[in-house]
Design an enzyme around this catalytic site. Structure first.
Site, mmCIF file in Angstrom:
data_model
loop_
_atom_site.group_PDB
_atom_site.id
_atom_site.type_symbol
_atom_site.label_atom_id
_atom_site.label_comp_id
_atom_site.label_asym_id
_atom_site.label_seq_id
_atom_site.Cartn_x
_atom_site.Cartn_y
_atom_site.Cartn_z
ATOM 1 N N ARG A 167 0.845 -1.215 0.000
ATOM 2 C CA ARG A 167 0.000 0.000 0.000
ATOM 3 C C ARG A 167 0.876 1.259 0.000
ATOM 4 O O ARG A 167 0.608 2.226 0.716
ATOM 5 C CB ARG A 167 -0.933 0.042 1.209
ATOM 6 C CG ARG A 167 -1.945 -1.064 1.276
ATOM 7 C CD ARG A 167 -2.963 -0.950 0.132
ATOM 8 N NE ARG A 167 -4.060 -1.872 0.356
ATOM 9 C CZ ARG A 167 -4.016 -3.178 0.096
ATOM 10 N NH1 ARG A 167 -2.927 -3.699 -0.452
ATOM 11 N NH2 ARG A 167 -5.045 -3.946 0.325
ATOM 12 N N SER A 239 -10.152 -0.255 3.690
ATOM 13 C CA SER A 239 -9.411 -0.442 4.942
ATOM 14 C C SER A 239 -8.890 0.902 5.419
ATOM 15 O O SER A 239 -8.247 1.614 4.652
ATOM 16 C CB SER A 239 -8.210 -1.364 4.721
ATOM 17 O OG SER A 239 -8.627 -2.628 4.283
ATOM 18 N N GLU A 335 -4.262 4.122 6.301
ATOM 19 C CA GLU A 335 -4.005 3.826 4.893
ATOM 20 C C GLU A 335 -4.372 5.004 3.996
ATOM 21 O O GLU A 335 -3.588 5.384 3.118
ATOM 22 C CB GLU A 335 -4.772 2.568 4.483
ATOM 23 C CG GLU A 335 -4.311 2.015 3.164
ATOM 24 C CD GLU A 335 -5.265 0.983 2.599
ATOM 25 O OE1 GLU A 335 -6.217 1.392 1.909
ATOM 26 O OE2 GLU A 335 -5.050 -0.210 2.827
HETATM 27 N N1 EPU Z 1 -10.785 -10.143 10.996
HETATM 28 C C1 EPU Z 1 -11.441 -10.199 12.207
HETATM 29 N N2 EPU Z 1 -12.345 -9.211 12.489
HETATM 30 C C2 EPU Z 1 -12.615 -8.217 11.625
HETATM 31 C C3 EPU Z 1 -11.934 -8.153 10.382
HETATM 32 C C4 EPU Z 1 -11.020 -9.147 10.102
HETATM 33 O O1 EPU Z 1 -11.211 -11.083 13.017
HETATM 34 O O2 EPU Z 1 -13.442 -7.364 11.940
HETATM 35 C C5 EPU Z 1 -9.870 -11.234 10.653
HETATM 36 C C6 EPU Z 1 -10.507 -12.124 9.583
HETATM 37 O O3 EPU Z 1 -11.277 -13.132 10.146
HETATM 38 C C7 EPU Z 1 -9.332 -12.659 8.846
HETATM 39 C C8 EPU Z 1 -8.311 -11.557 8.970
HETATM 40 O O4 EPU Z 1 -8.725 -10.711 10.031
HETATM 41 O O5 EPU Z 1 -8.830 -13.808 9.492
HETATM 42 C C9 EPU Z 1 -8.123 -10.774 7.675
HETATM 43 O O6 EPU Z 1 -9.362 -10.188 7.259
HETATM 44 P P1 EPU Z 1 -9.709 -9.978 5.704
HETATM 45 O O7 EPU Z 1 -9.538 -11.248 4.972
HETATM 46 O O8 EPU Z 1 -11.038 -9.321 5.652
HETATM 47 O O9 EPU Z 1 -8.569 -9.033 5.152
HETATM 48 P P2 EPU Z 1 -7.821 -7.758 5.785
HETATM 49 O O10 EPU Z 1 -6.428 -8.170 6.142
HETATM 50 O O11 EPU Z 1 -8.639 -7.179 6.866
HETATM 51 C C10 EPU Z 1 -6.756 -6.932 3.553
HETATM 52 C C11 EPU Z 1 -6.696 -5.654 2.763
HETATM 53 C C12 EPU Z 1 -7.971 -5.426 1.985
HETATM 54 C C13 EPU Z 1 -8.157 -6.615 1.045
HETATM 55 C C14 EPU Z 1 -8.192 -7.901 1.853
HETATM 56 C C15 EPU Z 1 -8.202 -9.112 0.984
HETATM 57 C C16 EPU Z 1 -5.214 -4.139 3.945
HETATM 58 C C17 EPU Z 1 -5.089 -2.925 4.800
HETATM 59 N N3 EPU Z 1 -6.458 -4.529 3.668
HETATM 60 O O12 EPU Z 1 -7.786 -6.792 4.532
HETATM 61 O O13 EPU Z 1 -7.800 -4.250 1.203
HETATM 62 O O14 EPU Z 1 -9.349 -6.472 0.294
HETATM 63 O O15 EPU Z 1 -7.004 -8.017 2.685
HETATM 64 O O16 EPU Z 1 -6.962 -9.258 0.364
HETATM 65 O O17 EPU Z 1 -4.200 -4.688 3.540
HETATM 66 C C18 EPU Z 1 -8.105 -1.887 1.219
HETATM 67 O O18 EPU Z 1 -6.871 -1.783 1.179
HETATM 68 O O19 EPU Z 1 -8.854 -0.873 1.247
HETATM 69 C C19 EPU Z 1 -8.703 -3.211 1.298
HETATM 70 C C20 EPU Z 1 -10.023 -3.400 1.438
#
Ligand code: EPU
Length: 339
Positions: A167, A239, A335
Site C-alpha cells: 500500500r 481499509s 491507509e
Molecule cells: N478479521 C477479524 N475481524 C474483523 C476483520 C477481520 O477477526 O473485523 C480477521 C478475519 O477473520 C481474517 C483476517 O482478520 O482472518 C483478515 O481479514 P480480511 O480477509 O477481511 O482481510 P484484511 O487483512 O482485513 C486486507 C486488505 C484489503 C483486502 C483484503 C483481501 C489491507 C489494509 N487490507 O484486509 O484491502 O481487500 O485483505 O486481500 O491490507 C483496502 O486496502 O482498502 C482493502 C479493502
C-alpha cells in the site's frame, strides 16, 4: 485543446467516497492532458496548492480545501502491444478501476481479476499499489506517464521508479502531491495462472467448481460485497489502517499472550498482522462516535453513517489506535491520505 475552466467554490461531496460535505476554493475538470501544463502557467492560481482527486476513495477530507482540486477525467483504454510473454494494456487515469478490470477480461486478457470491485480510478491504483486476495497491482504494472505540476513536464515511471511497497509507492512519499498521473500501462502475462489461495476466495470457488479468470472475478466480487460496505450506500475508504508488520521476536511475544492472533509470515521472516482482528479484539466492531462508525462486518473499515465529518472519523481512528496500542503495543498506521 489546452484551455480549462476554473470553477469556484466547488462541492467535493460527490468526489470523495466517505461522502464528506466539503468544498474546494477552486476546481478544474481535467479531460485533456494538455490542460495540465496550462495549469502550471495560469497566473490566477499561481502558488495555490493542488489536490489531485481520482475517485476520492483513499482520502479523508477533514475540512474545506483552500486550493485547486484537480478532478481527473482522462479516459481511454487500449491494447497497445505485446511481447513474447505478455500483452500490454494502457488506460487513462480517469477510467474507473473496476470497469477497466472487467473490460480486460472481456478482451480475453486475464491477470487483474483478483482486484475486481476495488473503488477508485486507474490513476489512483499505483499511488497506494492497490492489492487484494493475493495480488498487488505492482505485479501487473509496466509503466505510467505523469505530468509534474510545477513544470508541466511529462515523465515516465517504470516499476523501479514507482518503488512499490505494501500500500505504498514513490507517489505517497517523495512524489506526494507533485504529479498528476495521466495513464498507466499494465503487463498481462499470456500464461495465466490462478491466484486462488486466499481462504475466502478458495471457499467460493470450491462451491462453484470453476477456476477460470471469470470465476475468480465473480468470487472476488461476491466476497467483497459480503464483507465490505458499498460507499454509495455507506461512505467509507476501504481499509482505514494498514496491516502492521512486526519482527519475529515481537510476534513471538504477542502470540504467547494472544494465541488466536491472525498473522501472515512474510518472505523476510517478519509477520503481518490482521489489523481488523486487533481492532475487533479491542471490541470496536460496530461501535461509533456520532455518525463515524466501525463497520459491523469488517473492523478495519470506518464508515460514515450519514453526516459525519472527516474530523469525527479521525477522532474515531485515534480512539482505536490508542486502544490497540494499549492492548497490543502496536502502532496502527492510516491507509488513506488525511487532509
Ligand atoms: N478479521 C477479524 N475481524 C474483523 C476483520 C477481520 O477477526 O473485523 C480477521 C478475519 O477473520 C481474517 C483476517 O482478520 O482472518 C483478515 O481479514 P480480511 O480477509 O477481511 O482481510 P484484511 O487483512 O482485513 C486486507 C486488505 C484489503 C483486502 C483484503 C483481501 C489491507 C489494509 N487490507 O484486509 O484491502 O481487500 O485483505 O486481500 O491490507 C483496502 O486496502 O482498502 C482493502 C479493502
Amino acid at each position: 485543446m489546452s484551455e480549462f475552466e476554473l470553477l469556484f467554490d466547488y462541492p467535493l461531496l460527490a468526489h470523495n467516497t466517505f461522502g464528506f460535505d466539503v468544498r474546494a476554493k477552486y476546481a478544474v475538470r481535467l479531460t485533456e492532458e494538455a490542460q495540465i501544463p496550462a495549469l502550471a502557467r495560469d497566473t490566477r492560481i499561481e502558488g495555490v496548492s493542488r489536490l489531485v482527486l481520482g475517485g476520492g476513495s483513499n482520502v479523508v477530507l477533514t475540512r474545506n480545501f483552500d486550493g485547486v482540486a484537480l478532478l481527473v477525467e482522462l479516459r481511454g483504454r487500449h491494447v497497445i502491444g505485446e511481447d513474447h510473454d505478455a500483452v500490454f494494456v494502457e488506460a487513462g487515469a480517469g477510467e474507473n478501476w473496476h470497469e477497466f478490470v472487467a473490460w480486460t477480461l472481456s478482451q480475453g486478457l486475464p491477470g487483474l481479476e483478483n482486484l475486481a470491485l476495488i473503488p477508485g480510478t486507474v490513476g489512483a491504483a499505483p499511488i497506494q499499489n492497490i492489492g487484494a486476495y493475493g495480488l498487488e497491482m505492482g505485479e501487473r504494472f509496466e509503466r505510467l506517464r505523469a505530468i509534474e505540476l510545477s513544470t508541466g513536464e511529462t515523465r515516465e515511471f517504470d516499476r523501479d521508479a514507482c518503488a512499490f511497497g505494501y500500500r505504498d509507492s514513490f507517489f505517497k512519499r517523495e512524489g506526494r502531491g507533485r504529479f498528476v498521473i495521466v495513464s498507466v500501462t499494465f503487463r498481462l502475462p499470456k500464461a495465466w495462472t490462478p491466484r486462488a489461495d486466499y481462504a475466502d476466495i478458495a471457499r467460493v470457488l470450491e462451491t462453484s467448481g470453476a477456476n477460470d479468470p471469470q470465476a475468480i472475478f465473480d468470487a472476488v466480487v461476491a466476497v467483497r460485497q459480503a464483507k465490505l460496505p458499498d460507499w454509495r450506500v455507506l461512505g467509507n475508504a476501504g481499509s482505514f489502517f494498514k496491516n502492521p508488520v512486526v519482527s519475529a521476536t515481537a510476534f513471538g511475544a504477542l502470540k504467547a499472550r494472544e494465541p488466536e492472533v491472525v498473522s501472515y509470515k512474510q518472505p523476510d521472516g517478519q509477520f503481518k498482522l490482521a489489523a481488523g482482528w486487533l481492532i475487533d479484539r479491542c471490541g470496536w466492531k460496530g461501535r461509533a462516535i456520532g455518525a463515524a462508525a466501525v463497520h459491523d462486518r469488517q473492523a478495519l473499515v470506518l464508515v460514515n453513517r450519514g453526516g459525519a465529518s472527516g474530523a469525527q472519523i479521525l477522532e474515531l481512528a485515534d480512539a482505536i489506535k490508542r486502544d490497540v496500542h494499549a492492548r497490543f503495543a502496536i502502532e496502527l498506521e492510516a491507509e488513506p491520505v488525511c487532509l
